[in-house]
Design a protein around this motif. Structure first.
Motif, PDB file in Angstrom:
ATOM      1  N   LEU A  30       0.832  -1.197   0.000  1.00  0.00           N
ATOM      2  CA  LEU A  30       0.000   0.000   0.000  1.00  0.00           C
ATOM      3  C   LEU A  30       0.867   1.248   0.000  1.00  0.00           C
ATOM      4  O   LEU A  30       1.729   1.422   0.866  1.00  0.00           O
ATOM      5  N   ILE A  31       0.644   2.119  -0.975  1.00  0.00           N
ATOM      6  CA  ILE A  31       1.311   3.414  -1.054  1.00  0.00           C
ATOM      7  C   ILE A  31       0.231   4.485  -1.072  1.00  0.00           C
ATOM      8  O   ILE A  31      -0.709   4.418  -1.866  1.00  0.00           O
ATOM      9  N   GLY A  37       0.430  16.172   2.266  1.00  0.00           N
ATOM     10  CA  GLY A  37       1.638  15.709   2.919  1.00  0.00           C
ATOM     11  C   GLY A  37       1.424  14.608   3.934  1.00  0.00           C
ATOM     12  O   GLY A  37       2.372  14.170   4.592  1.00  0.00           O
ATOM     13  N   ASN A  38       0.204  14.112   4.058  1.00  0.00           N
ATOM     14  CA  ASN A  38      -0.084  13.078   5.048  1.00  0.00           C
ATOM     15  C   ASN A  38       0.031  11.663   4.498  1.00  0.00           C
ATOM     16  O   ASN A  38      -0.407  10.710   5.155  1.00  0.00           O
ATOM     17  N   GLY A  39       0.605  11.524   3.312  1.00  0.00           N
ATOM     18  CA  GLY A  39       0.797  10.197   2.738  1.00  0.00           C
ATOM     19  C   GLY A  39       2.272   9.905   2.533  1.00  0.00           C
ATOM     20  O   GLY A  39       3.144  10.572   3.099  1.00  0.00           O
ATOM     21  N   ASP A  40       2.548   8.903   1.710  1.00  0.00           N
ATOM     22  CA  ASP A  40       3.931   8.566   1.383  1.00  0.00           C
ATOM     23  C   ASP A  40       4.489   9.508   0.314  1.00  0.00           C
ATOM     24  O   ASP A  40       5.694   9.761   0.270  1.00  0.00           O
ATOM     25  N   LEU A  63      -5.157   7.169  -3.611  1.00  0.00           N
ATOM     26  CA  LEU A  63      -5.127   8.618  -3.740  1.00  0.00           C
ATOM     27  C   LEU A  63      -6.128   9.261  -2.795  1.00  0.00           C
ATOM     28  O   LEU A  63      -7.311   8.894  -2.774  1.00  0.00           O
ATOM     29  N   ALA A  64      -5.661  10.216  -2.020  1.00  0.00           N
ATOM     30  CA  ALA A  64      -6.579  11.018  -1.220  1.00  0.00           C
ATOM     31  C   ALA A  64      -7.403  11.901  -2.161  1.00  0.00           C
ATOM     32  O   ALA A  64      -6.967  12.236  -3.263  1.00  0.00           O
ATOM     33  N   LYS A 325       9.764   4.360   2.083  1.00  0.00           N
ATOM     34  CA  LYS A 325       8.754   5.416   2.082  1.00  0.00           C
ATOM     35  C   LYS A 325       9.381   6.738   1.692  1.00  0.00           C
ATOM     36  O   LYS A 325      10.489   7.060   2.096  1.00  0.00           O
ATOM     37  N   GLY A 326       8.655   7.488   0.883  1.00  0.00           N
ATOM     38  CA  GLY A 326       9.125   8.801   0.504  1.00  0.00           C
ATOM     39  C   GLY A 326       8.239   9.870   1.089  1.00  0.00           C
ATOM     40  O   GLY A 326       7.218   9.596   1.680  1.00  0.00           O
TER      41      GLY A 326
END
Length: 328
Positions: A30-31, A37-40, A63-64, A325-326
């Motif tokens: 899961l990416i 900015g609250n994701g990878d 995707l948010a 993670k990026g």
């Protein structure tokens, strides 16, 4: 003896399943992509680029909600990617570019075994020229509850086997075109042309070529009465079938167009089966189209048309973190 047979069968089943281990896996990496900015990652392309080349693990990129102004490419060496929003109306990938070359589409799927879910993909260039929202070259691609929006040449169903379910596809002319082998199920095809135009421009170029589009239990609408045709032949052996589909009065009584070349009438294969609605009246259809009998329709009206039972896979039910993670 019976136990040995069962063991052999089990071993054979395991071998078959292992050869399709990604397609049948219930878990995926899961990416998360979130512009806040609250994701990878904050960009979709960065998330795709993080997937290893020659990937063999199912990867689910979530995707948010948001409007992503990006041009997206899923490279050929990155299979088994799912790109998913939560709702197509709130997860929008958009670009504005005329069709100049293969790099022009908003989203290009070059890899095999891709899945798109709950996305809007649009190209806002137009309305006076071709502008591709989605181009699919990879084999075994599936799209669920997605929206594809543009004007001319919205969806380039270029090559490979593809499945679309509960999708909305909008354009003016030739807005589903290409040489894929594709099954469209319960999709809404909407023409916004006021000057006429064709929904499809399928490009099959020889009788032996196994390509074509089936529209099964779909809906065809437009902005006026008698403003569009169901298809015209981009390739001389163009093949399109509509079955169990609703056709509004926007469909011309003639139904199909030979693109100004009467020779195409001998080679194009355009069929209809048990469609309904004011635009489905067959009494004034062009004489070279086909009103299919049940045996004639049978090859086109199941997912076997695209060998779908061999590769369509369920959504993963469990997820694991990506190895790296990026925060891009």
């Amino acid at each position: 003896m019976c136990g040995k047979k069962l063991l052999c069968f089990s071993l054979l089943a395991c071998l078959v399943m292992s050869s399709l281990n990604v397609a049948y896996s219930s878990s995926a990496v899961l990416i998360r992509v979130d512009q806040s900015g609250n994701g990878d990652y904050t960009k979709i392309q960065d998330a795709i680029d993080s997937v290893p080349s020659n990937n063999s693990v199912g990867t689910f990129i979530l995707l948010a909600p948001g409007v992503y102004s990006e041009k997206i490419v899923v490279p050929a060496d990155k299979p088994y990617i799912t790109l998913s929003g939560r709702n197509a109306s709130t997860t929008i990938i958009t670009w504005n570019e005329a069709w100049f070359n293969q790099q022009s589409p908003t989203v290009s799927i070059l890899a095999s075994d891709f899945v798109g879910r709950y996305l809007t993909i649009q190209n806002t260039f137009g309305p006076n020229g071709p502008a591709i929202a989605l181009r699919i070259v990879g084999d075994r691609a599936a799209f669920y509850a997605c929206r594809f929006l543009s004007f001319q040449d919205t969806l380039l169903d270029d090559s490979g086997r593809h499945y679309f379910k509960n999708c909305y596809i909008q354009g003016t002319t030739d807005f589903i075109f290409g040489n894929g082998l594709s099954f469209y199920e319960k999709c809404h095809l909407n023409s916004i042309s006021t000057n006429g135009g064709a929904i499809t421009a399928q490009r099959r170029s020889s009788e032996g070529e196994n390509t074509g589009f089936t529209f099964f239990s779909c809906k065809v609408t437009g902005v006026g009465v008698g403003t569009l045709t169901l298809g015209r032949p981009w390739g001389a052996f163009s093949r399109v079938v509509f079955a169990f589909s609703y056709m509004s009065s926007s469909v011309l009584p003639s139904g199909w167009d030979d693109w100004g070349n009467s020779d195409n009438q001998r080679t194009a294969y355009y069929g209809e089966y048990r469609c309904y609605g004011p635009g489905s009246n067959l009494s004034k259809r062009v004489a070279w189209s086909h009103q299919l009998s049940p045996p004639e329709a049978s090859p086109f009206i199941t997912k076997a048309w695209i060998n779908g039972l061999e590769w369509l896979r369920p959504t993963p039910t469990s997820f694991i973190k990506p190895p790296h993670k990026g925060k891009k």
